[in-house]
Scaffold this active site. Structure first.
Site, short mmCIF file in Angstrom:
data_model
loop_
_atom_site.label_atom_id
_atom_site.label_comp_id
_atom_site.label_asym_id
_atom_site.label_seq_id
_atom_site.Cartn_x
_atom_site.Cartn_y
_atom_site.Cartn_z
N HIS A 12 0.85 -1.06 -0.06
CA HIS A 12 -0.02 -0.04 0.11
C HIS A 12 0.96 1.23 -0.03
O HIS A 12 2.20 1.19 0.49
CB HIS A 12 -0.93 0.04 1.14
CG HIS A 12 -2.11 -0.93 1.29
ND1 HIS A 12 -1.91 -2.26 1.52
CD2 HIS A 12 -3.53 -0.83 0.79
CE1 HIS A 12 -3.10 -2.66 1.35
NE2 HIS A 12 -4.04 -1.89 0.53
N LYS A 34 -0.71 4.97 4.63
CA LYS A 34 -1.48 4.08 5.14
C LYS A 34 -1.14 3.92 6.75
O LYS A 34 0.06 3.92 7.22
CB LYS A 34 -1.72 2.62 4.61
CG LYS A 34 -2.56 1.61 5.18
CD LYS A 34 -2.96 0.59 4.21
CE LYS A 34 -3.75 -0.31 4.87
NZ LYS A 34 -5.23 0.25 5.14
N1 LIG Z 1 -12.64 -1.14 2.71
C1 LIG Z 1 -12.38 -0.60 1.61
O1 LIG Z 1 -12.79 -1.07 0.65
C2 LIG Z 1 -11.32 0.44 1.97
C3 LIG Z 1 -10.87 0.69 3.04
N2 LIG Z 1 -9.82 1.77 3.28
C4 LIG Z 1 -9.98 2.31 4.42
O2 LIG Z 1 -10.40 3.45 4.51
C5 LIG Z 1 -9.99 4.47 5.68
C6 LIG Z 1 -9.74 5.79 4.89
O3 LIG Z 1 -8.85 5.69 3.97
P1 LIG Z 1 -8.33 6.93 3.31
O4 LIG Z 1 -9.52 7.58 2.65
O5 LIG Z 1 -7.45 6.70 2.15
O6 LIG Z 1 -7.63 7.80 4.25
P2 LIG Z 1 -7.43 9.43 4.49
O7 LIG Z 1 -6.18 9.54 5.58
O8 LIG Z 1 -7.42 9.84 3.23
O9 LIG Z 1 -8.85 9.88 5.01
C7 LIG Z 1 -9.29 9.71 6.52
C8 LIG Z 1 -9.97 10.93 6.60
O10 LIG Z 1 -10.77 10.63 8.05
C9 LIG Z 1 -10.51 11.93 8.56
N3 LIG Z 1 -10.85 11.85 9.91
C10 LIG Z 1 -9.80 11.96 11.20
N4 LIG Z 1 -10.69 12.05 12.29
C11 LIG Z 1 -11.97 11.56 11.79
C12 LIG Z 1 -13.31 11.74 12.61
N5 LIG Z 1 -13.26 11.78 13.99
N6 LIG Z 1 -14.16 11.58 11.98
C13 LIG Z 1 -14.49 11.43 10.69
N7 LIG Z 1 -13.05 11.68 9.85
C14 LIG Z 1 -12.10 11.90 10.59
C15 LIG Z 1 -8.99 12.57 8.48
O11 LIG Z 1 -8.86 13.76 8.68
P3 LIG Z 1 -7.29 14.35 9.11
O12 LIG Z 1 -6.64 14.13 7.87
O13 LIG Z 1 -7.44 15.58 9.29
O14 LIG Z 1 -7.02 13.65 10.14
C16 LIG Z 1 -9.16 12.27 6.91
O15 LIG Z 1 -9.70 13.11 6.06
C17 LIG Z 1 -8.74 3.72 6.23
O16 LIG Z 1 -8.85 2.94 7.26
C18 LIG Z 1 -8.49 2.87 4.99
O17 LIG Z 1 -7.69 1.60 5.35
C19 LIG Z 1 -9.24 2.42 2.25
C20 LIG Z 1 -9.71 2.00 0.76
C21 LIG Z 1 -10.76 1.31 0.70
O1 LIG Z 2 -5.69 2.42 3.25
C1 LIG Z 2 -5.82 1.73 2.10
O2 LIG Z 2 -5.64 2.39 1.12
C2 LIG Z 2 -6.71 0.53 1.90
N1 LIG Z 2 -7.07 0.00 2.82
C3 LIG Z 2 -7.90 -1.23 2.81
C4 LIG Z 2 -7.11 -2.08 3.72
O3 LIG Z 2 -6.78 -2.11 4.70
O4 LIG Z 2 -7.31 -3.45 3.44
C5 LIG Z 2 -8.46 -1.66 1.41
C6 LIG Z 2 -7.62 -1.38 0.32
O5 LIG Z 2 -6.54 -2.21 0.29
C7 LIG Z 2 -6.86 -0.04 0.49
#
Ligand SMILES: NC(=O)C1=CN([C@@H]2O[C@H](COP(=O)(O)OP(=O)(O)OC[C@H]3O[C@@H](n4cnc5c(N)ncnc54)[C@H](OP(=O)(O)O)[C@@H]3O)[C@@H](O)[C@H]2O)C=CC1
Ligand SMILES: O=C(O)C1=N[C@H](C(=O)O)C[C@H](O)C1
Length: 233
Positions: free
Chosen positions: A130, A134
């Protein structure tokens, strides 16, 4: 649907675009805890951070707003969340990975693990790659894959991060700039290797799957998975 985006980072922004393209409205987009009325939304989609997901999800249950979460790294609280969901008659889908491709890959992995059960000449290893932003390791997807192997293959009882030892599936986590998500499972024997791999080319598949899950969950109560949504496996 009126959607609340809990977490407006990389995923939140792509989910917003996909949801708008599918005719939905975004009524809340936040990257903070609280400061909004969740009841303004028909449904919430949480892609936030490991420390925030549990609060965000439970807040939805307490206000009877269905919630889809893709946040990884908070699953030590998953069972607690399910209990609150049941008590509050909430609606919930969590998936470590919402993409159609990975959900097909989950099925392949499970089938392969069953085939390999009892073949002692093969040992399994997993690699996930990743992007460098992450927060968690191993990835949620890698944990789901490992749990499925453990369920189907008697040789394994646990997984270990970056460590190979008897009875444990080693998960090697690599962080390389800009990689959306790659997962590979390899069975090695002295004579050959069998490898299956899923490579995400971008984040569109994760976002589309999350919006489809939200459309599917609206109007339901209870706890569901992407298997229910996609009707596979
Ligand atoms: N299940 C799936 O298919 C996938 C899962 N993921 C997961 O999704 C999550 C997010 O990924 P991604 O978008 O890349 O990460 P990012 O860091 O880009 O986005 C996360 C956001 O959440 C914000 N945040 C912090 N605290 C809070 C809060 N209390 N409430 C709401 N939002 C908050 C962060 O703000 P700030 O930056 O200001 O801290 C940031 O803007 C990760 O856990 C990732 O592993 C990702 C891709 C696919
Ligand atoms: O953090 C990410 O970007 C992603 N998180 C998910 C995971 O932890 O499996 C899904 C995807 O691989 C992208």
């Amino acid at each position: 649907m009126k959607i609340a985006l809990l977490g407006y980072g990389r995923m939140g922004k792509i989910i917003e675009r996909v949801a708008l393209e599918r005719g939905h409205e975004i009524v809340i987009k936040t990257s903070e805890e609280g400061g909004y009325d969740i009841q303004d939304a028909d449904i919430a989609i949480d892609f936030s951070v490991p420390t925030a997901a549990f609060f965000n999800i439970v807040n939805c249950f307490k206000h009877q707003v269905p919630v889809v979460s893709g946040t990884t790294g908070w699953l030590h609280n998953y069972k607690k969340a399910l209990k609150i969901c049941e008590d509050e008659k909430g609606a919930f889908i969590y998936a470590s990975n919402f993409s159609l491709g990975v959900n097909i890959f989950f099925e392949l992995n499970s089938h392969l693990a069953k085939l390999m059960n009892g073949l002692k000449q093969y040992t399994v290893a997993m690699e996930e790659i990743h992007h460098t932003q992450k927060l968690d390791a191993p990835s949620g997807t890698a944990i789901t894959l490992a749990e499925s192997i453990i369920e189907k293959n008697d040789a394994y009882g646990n997984w270990k991060l970056n460590e190979a030892s008897i009875g444990n599936i080693p998960i090697h986590a690599k962080r390389i700039p800009d990689v959306p998500g790659t997962h590979a499972i390899t069975y090695n024997s002295p004579t050959d290797s069998i490898k299956i791999e899923h490579i995400a080319h971008n984040r569109e598949g994760f976002a589309l799957g999350a919006v489809i899950a939200a459309e599917w969950l609206l109007g339901k109560t209870g706890v569901y998975t992407m298997k229910d949504v996609l009707n596979i496996g």
